[in-house]
Design a protein around this motif. Structure first.
Motif, PDB file in Angstrom:
ATOM      1  N   UNK A   8      38.208  38.044   6.376  1.00 54.97           N
ATOM      2  CA  UNK A   8      38.539  36.840   7.142  1.00 54.97           C
ATOM      3  C   UNK A   8      39.791  36.177   6.581  1.00 54.97           C
ATOM      4  N   UNK A   9      39.876  36.086   5.260  1.00 53.79           N
ATOM      5  CA  UNK A   9      41.043  35.471   4.624  1.00 53.79           C
ATOM      6  C   UNK A   9      42.306  36.280   4.903  1.00 53.79           C
ATOM      7  N   UNK A  14      47.360  36.944   7.705  1.00 53.23           N
ATOM      8  CA  UNK A  14      48.194  37.814   8.534  1.00 53.23           C
ATOM      9  C   UNK A  14      48.670  37.065   9.776  1.00 53.23           C
ATOM     10  N   UNK A  15      47.776  36.323  10.417  1.00 54.95           N
ATOM     11  CA  UNK A  15      48.170  35.553  11.601  1.00 54.95           C
ATOM     12  C   UNK A  15      49.231  34.511  11.250  1.00 54.95           C
ATOM     13  N   UNK A  16      49.068  33.838  10.114  1.00 55.00           N
ATOM     14  CA  UNK A  16      50.075  32.879   9.666  1.00 55.00           C
ATOM     15  C   UNK A  16      51.406  33.585   9.425  1.00 55.00           C
ATOM     16  N   UNK A  17      51.368  34.732   8.766  1.00 58.06           N
ATOM     17  CA  UNK A  17      52.555  35.530   8.471  1.00 58.06           C
ATOM     18  C   UNK A  17      53.288  35.912   9.752  1.00 58.06           C
ATOM     19  N   UNK A  18      52.539  36.340  10.770  1.00 56.57           N
ATOM     20  CA  UNK A  18      53.165  36.779  12.018  1.00 56.57           C
ATOM     21  C   UNK A  18      53.803  35.628  12.792  1.00 56.57           C
ATOM     22  N   UNK A  19      53.408  34.395  12.507  1.00 53.58           N
ATOM     23  CA  UNK A  19      53.982  33.241  13.194  1.00 53.58           C
ATOM     24  C   UNK A  19      55.240  32.705  12.523  1.00 53.58           C
ATOM     25  N   UNK A  44      53.470  44.288   7.010  1.00 58.57           N
ATOM     26  CA  UNK A  44      52.768  43.792   8.205  1.00 58.57           C
ATOM     27  C   UNK A  44      52.029  44.918   8.909  1.00 58.57           C
ATOM     28  N   UNK A  45      52.665  46.069   9.004  1.00 57.20           N
ATOM     29  CA  UNK A  45      52.041  47.195   9.700  1.00 57.20           C
ATOM     30  C   UNK A  45      50.778  47.669   8.992  1.00 57.20           C
ATOM     31  N   UNK A  46      50.816  47.775   7.675  1.00 58.48           N
ATOM     32  CA  UNK A  46      49.635  48.246   6.949  1.00 58.48           C
ATOM     33  C   UNK A  46      48.512  47.224   6.977  1.00 58.48           C
ATOM     34  N   UNK A  47      48.840  45.953   6.901  1.00 56.85           N
ATOM     35  CA  UNK A  47      47.795  44.932   7.016  1.00 56.85           C
ATOM     36  C   UNK A  47      47.173  44.998   8.402  1.00 56.85           C
ATOM     37  N   UNK A  48      48.005  45.106   9.425  1.00 56.59           N
ATOM     38  CA  UNK A  48      47.512  45.205  10.794  1.00 56.59           C
ATOM     39  C   UNK A  48      46.632  46.432  10.963  1.00 56.59           C
ATOM     40  N   UNK A  49      47.092  47.556  10.440  1.00 59.28           N
ATOM     41  CA  UNK A  49      46.363  48.821  10.587  1.00 59.28           C
ATOM     42  C   UNK A  49      44.948  48.742  10.023  1.00 59.28           C
TER      43      UNK A  49
END
Length: 74
Positions: A8-9, A14-19, A44-49
């Motif tokens: 969750x953290x 990640x959402x904050x990072x993408x903004x 970003x890609x590896x976190x998303x993956x």
């Protein structure tokens, strides 16, 4: 910290990072032989993956490619 709490953290961060846009003054900057745009997009890609609910066998590589492309084009 439990696995669910950690995921969750990571998802929230990640959402904050993408903004947050990549700093324009660092575009193409090189640190220790690494292009900072690529470090940013690869991270970003590896976190998303590996985020919960984002993986399927059929399209996981496409998602990573799309995230990298979108981040580098921004």
């Amino acid at each position: 910290m439990s696995k669910d709490t950690t995921l969750d953290a990571v998802s929230r961060l990640y959402q904050e990072f993408m903004n947050v846009p990549f700093p324009p003054t660092l575009g193409g900057a090189d640190r220790a032989g690494f292009d900072l745009v690529m470090v940013d997009t690869d991270t970003a890609a590896w976190i998303f993956e590996f985020s919960p609910g984002s993986r399927t066998a059929a399209n996981s590589k496409r998602k990573v490619d799309a995230v990298c492309f979108a981040a580098s084009a921004a």
